[in-house]
Design an enzyme around this catalytic site. Structure first.
Site, short mmCIF file in Angstrom:
data_model
loop_
_atom_site.label_atom_id
_atom_site.label_comp_id
_atom_site.label_asym_id
_atom_site.label_seq_id
_atom_site.Cartn_x
_atom_site.Cartn_y
_atom_site.Cartn_z
N ALA A 174 0.86 -1.19 0.00
CA ALA A 174 0.00 0.00 0.00
C ALA A 174 0.89 1.24 0.00
O ALA A 174 2.05 1.19 0.43
CB ALA A 174 -0.87 -0.01 1.25
N GLY A 198 0.57 -5.14 0.76
CA GLY A 198 -0.55 -5.28 -0.18
C GLY A 198 -0.14 -5.93 -1.48
O GLY A 198 -0.95 -6.60 -2.13
N GLU A 215 -0.23 -9.50 -0.89
CA GLU A 215 -1.64 -9.89 -0.79
C GLU A 215 -2.29 -10.01 -2.18
O GLU A 215 -3.17 -10.85 -2.39
CB GLU A 215 -2.40 -8.89 0.09
CG GLU A 215 -1.97 -9.01 1.56
CD GLU A 215 -2.47 -7.87 2.43
OE1 GLU A 215 -2.20 -6.70 2.07
OE2 GLU A 215 -3.10 -8.14 3.45
N GLU A 271 3.98 -5.18 7.34
CA GLU A 271 3.10 -4.18 7.95
C GLU A 271 3.41 -3.98 9.43
O GLU A 271 3.30 -2.87 9.96
CB GLU A 271 1.63 -4.59 7.79
CG GLU A 271 1.09 -4.45 6.38
CD GLU A 271 1.25 -5.70 5.54
OE1 GLU A 271 2.11 -6.56 5.86
OE2 GLU A 271 0.51 -5.82 4.55
N1 CO8 Z 1 4.57 3.28 -0.33
C1 CO8 Z 1 4.97 4.47 -0.78
N2 CO8 Z 1 6.20 4.67 -1.30
C2 CO8 Z 1 7.04 3.62 -1.37
C3 CO8 Z 1 6.66 2.34 -0.91
C4 CO8 Z 1 5.36 2.18 -0.38
N3 CO8 Z 1 4.89 1.00 0.05
N4 CO8 Z 1 7.70 1.50 -1.09
C5 CO8 Z 1 8.69 2.23 -1.65
N5 CO8 Z 1 8.28 3.49 -1.82
C6 CO8 Z 1 9.04 4.62 -2.39
C7 CO8 Z 1 10.14 5.07 -1.45
O1 CO8 Z 1 9.63 5.96 -0.49
C8 CO8 Z 1 11.07 5.76 -2.43
O2 CO8 Z 1 10.53 7.01 -2.78
P1 CO8 Z 1 11.47 8.31 -2.90
O3 CO8 Z 1 12.39 8.00 -4.05
O4 CO8 Z 1 10.51 9.39 -3.17
O5 CO8 Z 1 12.20 8.42 -1.60
C9 CO8 Z 1 10.97 4.86 -3.67
O6 CO8 Z 1 9.73 4.17 -3.55
C10 CO8 Z 1 12.07 3.82 -3.76
O7 CO8 Z 1 12.12 3.11 -2.52
P2 CO8 Z 1 13.44 2.92 -1.65
O8 CO8 Z 1 14.36 4.08 -1.85
O9 CO8 Z 1 13.04 2.59 -0.26
O10 CO8 Z 1 14.07 1.65 -2.41
P3 CO8 Z 1 14.97 0.49 -1.78
O11 CO8 Z 1 15.40 -0.32 -2.93
O12 CO8 Z 1 15.99 1.01 -0.83
O13 CO8 Z 1 13.93 -0.40 -0.88
C11 CO8 Z 1 11.86 -1.55 -0.42
C12 CO8 Z 1 12.85 -1.02 -1.48
C13 CO8 Z 1 12.51 -2.66 0.41
C14 CO8 Z 1 10.66 -2.06 -1.16
C15 CO8 Z 1 11.49 -0.38 0.53
O14 CO8 Z 1 11.08 0.73 -0.26
C16 CO8 Z 1 10.38 -0.69 1.47
O15 CO8 Z 1 10.61 -1.32 2.51
N6 CO8 Z 1 9.15 -0.27 1.14
C17 CO8 Z 1 8.01 -0.40 2.02
C18 CO8 Z 1 7.51 -1.84 2.05
C19 CO8 Z 1 6.33 -1.96 2.98
O16 CO8 Z 1 6.41 -1.69 4.17
N7 CO8 Z 1 5.17 -2.41 2.44
C20 CO8 Z 1 3.97 -2.55 3.21
C21 CO8 Z 1 3.14 -1.32 3.12
S1 CO8 Z 1 1.73 -1.36 4.18
C22 CO8 Z 1 0.62 -2.30 3.35
O17 CO8 Z 1 0.85 -2.79 2.28
C23 CO8 Z 1 -0.69 -2.43 4.04
C24 CO8 Z 1 -1.52 -3.47 3.37
C25 CO8 Z 1 -2.89 -3.43 3.92
C26 CO8 Z 1 -3.82 -2.69 3.03
C27 CO8 Z 1 -3.64 -3.03 1.57
C28 CO8 Z 1 -3.92 -1.82 0.71
C29 CO8 Z 1 -3.22 -1.84 -0.59
#
Ligand code: CO8
Length: 257
Positions: A63, A108, A111, A131
């Protein structure tokens, strides 16, 4: 349909393409787009099976955390139906579905993959439900579908810790079904469902529904669901074609329409 989700149809297979670089973060627009794409794929007679694909680099990193960060409890109450709608739309799609997982499938994103019938992963794919590290839990079916797929102990390991698994571990625990080199994920996913093109679509639909609905109920109710769907197929052209082909000793597979 949203620009962030496209349904591309080729040779009987519909590709639901997530396209929101860099990480295909699932904001509200992409969630609505997924519901619309699933509806279109379900309705179109030129789509026999579906591949969900996020492109060569990433499936979906979950998400959109930036969108969620400012949401309140009441926003979430209003929004949480949608959170489950897009995975439900995928899970209920009455055609075979496969997730072609490249790179990350997190939160997500994982999922979405869980809501498909099968998952093909790239060798360098990483899957997880992180999450918990944000102070929340999976909200698009993750606690339920993951536990049903890999069992409660493994699901708790992943959901309570938020740790990622690599493709090899995902295969070992049954979270994915096939692991292939990254460049082959999309082709391998198409291959996996191409056998359903030109097949007995009503019977395929009934088989999927019987298994999925049966898993949600007790055995007797599941057997009743099977019985009704089985009987219903006697009203279809598939059944007439398949049996006639056998009785008349036709060559090769039956000519289903
Ligand atoms: N949401 C928003 N932005 C994101 C997300 C995300 N989930 N993941 C990555 N980005 C953005 C980063 O903020 C970054 O943006 P910017 O360049 O503007 O700073 C860009 O994408 C690139 O990301 P990273 O620099 O972090 O890239 P890395 O290669 O270092 O890391 C990862 C990649 C491991 C994927 C890391 O970005 C990460 O951990 N992301 C978050 C993963 C996460 O926690 N996912 C769960 C989210 S909560 C969720 O899904 C709830 C589900 C329940 C409801 C379902 C609804 C859809």
């Amino acid at each position: 349909m949203s620009d962030l989700v496209r349904l591309e149809v080729e040779d009987g297979i519909g590709t639901v393409r997530l396209d929101r670089p860099p990480m295909n973060a699932l904001n509200a627009e992409i969630q609505h787009g997924l519901v619309a794409a699933c509806r279109e794929a379900a309705e179109r007679s030129d789509v026999a099976a579906v591949v969900v694909y996020g492109g060569e680099k990433v499936f979906a990193a979950g998400a959109d955390i930036k969108e969620m960060e400012t949401m309140s409890y009441t926003d979430m109450v209003d929004h949480s139906g949608l959170l489950q709608d897009f995975t439900r739309a995928l899970a209920r799609l009455p055609k075979p579905t496969v997730a072609a997982v490249t790179g990350y499938a997190l939160g997500g994103g994982c999922e979405v993959a869980l809501a498909c019938d099968w998952r093909v992963a790239a060798e360098d794919a990483r899957l997880g439900q992180p999450e918990i590290l944000l102070g929340i839990i999976p909200g698009a079916g993750g606690t339920q579908r993951l536990a049903r797929l890999v069992g409660p102990a493994r699901a708790k390991d992943l959901v309570l810790s938020g740790r990622f698994v690599d493709a090899r571990e995902a295969l070992a625990i049954g979270l994915v079904d096939r692991v292939v080199p990254a460049a082959e994920v999309y082709t391998a996913s198409r291959e996996l469902v191409s056998r359903y093109v030109g097949g007995p679509s009503y019977a395929v639909r009934a088989a999927k529904e019987a298994i999925d609905r049966g898993l949600e109920v007790d055995l007797e109710t599941g057997l009743e669901i099977e019985r009704q769907l089985f009987a219903g197929l006697f009203a279809t052209r598939d059944r007439a074609t398949g049996m006639r082909h056998f009785v008349e000793k036709g060559k090769g597979p039956a000519p289903f329409e």
